[in-house]
Design an enzyme around this catalytic site. Structure first.
Site, PDB file in Angstrom:
ATOM      1  N   GLU A 198     -15.680  64.836  28.149  1.00  0.00           N
ATOM      2  CA  GLU A 198     -14.168  66.033  28.502  1.00  0.00           C
ATOM      3  C   GLU A 198     -14.072  66.803  29.043  1.00  0.00           C
ATOM      4  O   GLU A 198     -15.248  67.871  28.842  1.00  0.00           O
ATOM      5  CB  GLU A 198     -14.272  66.196  25.816  1.00  0.00           C
ATOM      6  CG  GLU A 198     -12.429  66.394  26.287  1.00  0.00           C
ATOM      7  CD  GLU A 198     -12.245  64.729  26.284  1.00  0.00           C
ATOM      8  OE1 GLU A 198     -11.582  64.459  27.657  1.00  0.00           O
ATOM      9  OE2 GLU A 198     -12.209  64.090  25.227  1.00  0.00           O
ATOM     10  N   HIS A 199     -13.130  67.453  29.606  1.00  0.00           N
ATOM     11  CA  HIS A 199     -13.022  68.740  31.002  1.00  0.00           C
ATOM     12  C   HIS A 199     -13.966  68.039  32.053  1.00  0.00           C
ATOM     13  O   HIS A 199     -15.074  69.732  32.611  1.00  0.00           O
ATOM     14  CB  HIS A 199     -12.822  70.004  29.747  1.00  0.00           C
ATOM     15  CG  HIS A 199     -12.028  70.435  28.915  1.00  0.00           C
ATOM     16  ND1 HIS A 199     -11.185  70.564  29.607  1.00  0.00           N
ATOM     17  CD2 HIS A 199     -11.302  69.503  27.880  1.00  0.00           C
ATOM     18  CE1 HIS A 199      -9.653  71.252  28.999  1.00  0.00           C
ATOM     19  NE2 HIS A 199     -10.040  69.649  27.721  1.00  0.00           N
TER      20      HIS A 199
ATOM     21  N   SER B 266      -2.574  60.881  26.327  1.00  0.00           N
ATOM     22  CA  SER B 266      -1.844  60.278  27.790  1.00  0.00           C
ATOM     23  C   SER B 266      -0.975  59.374  27.723  1.00  0.00           C
ATOM     24  O   SER B 266      -1.216  58.484  28.501  1.00  0.00           O
ATOM     25  CB  SER B 266      -3.113  59.441  28.831  1.00  0.00           C
ATOM     26  OG  SER B 266      -4.333  59.993  28.656  1.00  0.00           O
ATOM     27  N   SER B 267       0.277  59.796  26.788  1.00  0.00           N
ATOM     28  CA  SER B 267       1.321  59.210  27.334  1.00  0.00           C
ATOM     29  C   SER B 267       1.962  59.694  28.863  1.00  0.00           C
ATOM     30  O   SER B 267       2.743  58.641  29.409  1.00  0.00           O
ATOM     31  CB  SER B 267       2.584  60.104  26.041  1.00  0.00           C
ATOM     32  OG  SER B 267       2.913  61.086  26.620  1.00  0.00           O
ATOM     33  N   SER B 268       1.569  60.650  28.983  1.00  0.00           N
ATOM     34  CA  SER B 268       1.990  60.994  30.946  1.00  0.00           C
ATOM     35  C   SER B 268       1.867  60.295  32.086  1.00  0.00           C
ATOM     36  O   SER B 268       2.429  59.746  32.438  1.00  0.00           O
ATOM     37  CB  SER B 268       2.505  62.973  30.694  1.00  0.00           C
ATOM     38  OG  SER B 268       1.488  63.541  29.341  1.00  0.00           O
TER      39      SER B 268
ATOM     40  N   ASP C  65      -6.820  59.987  33.471  1.00  0.00           N
ATOM     41  CA  ASP C  65      -6.143  59.667  32.499  1.00  0.00           C
ATOM     42  C   ASP C  65      -5.214  59.139  33.198  1.00  0.00           C
ATOM     43  O   ASP C  65      -4.645  57.724  32.506  1.00  0.00           O
ATOM     44  CB  ASP C  65      -5.245  60.622  31.684  1.00  0.00           C
ATOM     45  CG  ASP C  65      -5.859  61.647  31.138  1.00  0.00           C
ATOM     46  OD1 ASP C  65      -6.494  61.973  30.278  1.00  0.00           O
ATOM     47  OD2 ASP C  65      -5.276  62.770  30.806  1.00  0.00           O
TER      48      ASP C  65
HETATM   49  C1  GLA Z   1      -6.694  65.933  29.775  1.00  0.00           C
HETATM   50  C2  GLA Z   1      -5.841  66.063  31.152  1.00  0.00           C
HETATM   51  C3  GLA Z   1      -7.369  65.344  32.186  1.00  0.00           C
HETATM   52  C4  GLA Z   1      -9.004  65.727  31.396  1.00  0.00           C
HETATM   53  C5  GLA Z   1      -9.072  66.104  29.971  1.00  0.00           C
HETATM   54  C6  GLA Z   1     -10.117  66.514  29.125  1.00  0.00           C
HETATM   55  O1  GLA Z   1      -6.570  64.797  29.391  1.00  0.00           O
HETATM   56  O2  GLA Z   1      -5.294  65.316  31.823  1.00  0.00           O
HETATM   57  O3  GLA Z   1      -7.408  64.948  33.359  1.00  0.00           O
HETATM   58  O4  GLA Z   1      -9.500  66.580  31.567  1.00  0.00           O
HETATM   59  O5  GLA Z   1      -7.943  66.401  29.232  1.00  0.00           O
HETATM   60  O6  GLA Z   1     -11.016  65.699  29.647  1.00  0.00           O
END
Ligand code: GLA
Length: 389
Positions: A38-39, A131-133, A177
């Site tokens: 994550e991140h 991740s709906s976008s 995503d």
């Molecule tokens: C959101 C962002 C991703 C990623 C995550 C964290 O989902 O769209 O690109 O950075 O946060 O891991």
């Protein structure tokens, strides 16, 4: 007729009611959960998402007159009409910015997209960190790629969708995503190196091993353009600059202590760097455990990741912490927040036999804390974006 095809027929019918002609095809793109990593994506690091069975479905037909007509079955309001040659970054704050941004990014990259009629509908919960976008962007990109015969591969579509989101929508997100939605495959988690987008599909069939992965949507809405995500990203970039590397990916795990020493009293940057470097190591550890068939052993690594996001990256919230703490206290194998943070969803790895008791414990804990009831479902790794008809 399969469920997906029946769904496609319904979406196509609605398209015909709206636009008076038949669509040229129907496509689907999924939401995702991230198992670990994550991140790390905007730090050139590792991620490991898998696709959800929840999808955004689009019925689409080309136009040659420069008009882009957009309709969503999930949003109040009628057909929105735009002109492809008038699309401009950050000019739109509504949902239409995502599909319009994709058309803008394709045209900006030189692809001859001359218009489209689009009808969309989605089962990906919005604002839930699932991740709906990206699903919305990728389904439109894939449809236009097919119809205009652009010949772009999944990772190239993901890059264009990321550009739409970064520049047109104005949200500084990474590449995870969109790549997950475009490239994941059924029964696998996607081990993605976000530096060069090299990919490995890692078999991840929990049901076969008597386990489940629960997704708990806390119903706390998160938003990426609200500043906190961007601040973390800037902090990571500052860390890389201070350490003299291109990206935090280049700080090796066994060089972490030395890197932290070099950052001196930059307390906030030190925390961000520590999260990113340890998180990349956790992704590699999870991959190794899965490949060794030691699936249960990934549980504690997920929980470690949560602690790092809560304490070092500081993007958790009371609801996410309550899911993780309650699930672990009730016998889960491990749990963590997933996605951008500040709300959204958590994932919980459980033995199949414990699924009901652990779900109930989480729901009861939310009620006792006075929080809105969470939405809990078991997630199976599902197919990435594809054409339905
Ligand atoms: C959101 C962002 C991703 C990623 C995550 C964290 O989902 O769209 O690109 O950075 O946060 O891991």
């Amino acid at each position: 007729m399969s469920e997906a095809v029946a769904g496609a027929a319904t979406v196509a019918e609605r398209f015909t009611q709206l636009y008076g002609t038949e669509p040229e095809g129907v496509w689907a793109a999924p939401g995702r959960v991230n198992l670990i990593g994550e991140h790390t994506d905007y730090n050139d690091g590792f991620v490991m998402p898998f696709a959800l069975p929840h999808t955004t479905v689009a019925a689409v037909a080309r136009r040659t007159d420069g008009r882009l007509r957009l309709h969503s079955g999930d949003v109040d309001g009628g057909v929105v009409e735009l002109r492809v040659d008038e699309l401009a970054p950050e000019s739109d704050r509504a949902w239409t910015a995502y599909p319009a941004g994709v058309v803008w990014a394709l045209r900006e990259a030189g692809h001859p997209v001359t218009g489209a009629d689009v009808h969309l509908t989605s089962t990906v919960p919005s604002g839930a960190g699932l991740s709906s976008s990206a699903a919305l962007e990728v389904v439109v990109a894939l449809a236009l790629n097919d119809l205009y015969e652009l010949g772009l591969k999944g990772w190239q579509l993901a890059r264009l969708c990321q550009r739409a989101e970064n520049v047109y929508v104005g949200a500084p997100t990474g590449i995870m995503d969109q790549t997950a939605s475009a490239c994941c495959t059924e029964g696998h988690a996607l081990f993605l190196d976000t530096r060069d987008l090299s990919q490995r599909q890692i078999p991840f069939d929990l049901a076969a091993e008597g386990m489940r992965l629960l997704v708990v949507d806390t119903r706390v809405k998160h938003a990426h353009s609200d500043g906190e995500y961007g601040k973390r990203r800037e902090g990571c970039e500052k860390g890389a600059a201070l350490l003299g590397v291109d990206a935090l990916r280049d700080v090796p795990y066994d060089g972490l202590d030395a890197a932290l020493d070099r950052l001196g009293d930059e307390e906030e940057v030190r925390r961000l760097v520590r999260h990113v470097v340890t998180e990349n190591e956790r992704v590699e550890r999870v991959v190794a455990l899965l490949q060794a068939g030691e699936t249960r052993a990934i549980g504690p690594v997920l929980t470690e990741g949560h602690a790092s996001l809560r304490d070092d990256f500081r993007i958790s919230c009371p609801e996410l912490d309550l899911v993780v703490d309650t699930a672990n206290a009730s016998g889960a194998l491990g749990a963590r927040m997933t996605g951008g943070g500040f709300g959204g969803s958590a994932i919980v790895l459980v033995e199949e036999a414990d699924e009901e008791a652990i779900s109930k414990a989480v729901v009861d804990a939310f009620a006792a804390a006075g929080f809105t009831a969470p939405r809990v479902f078991a997630a199976v790794p599902s197919p990435g974006a594809h054409r339905l008809s």
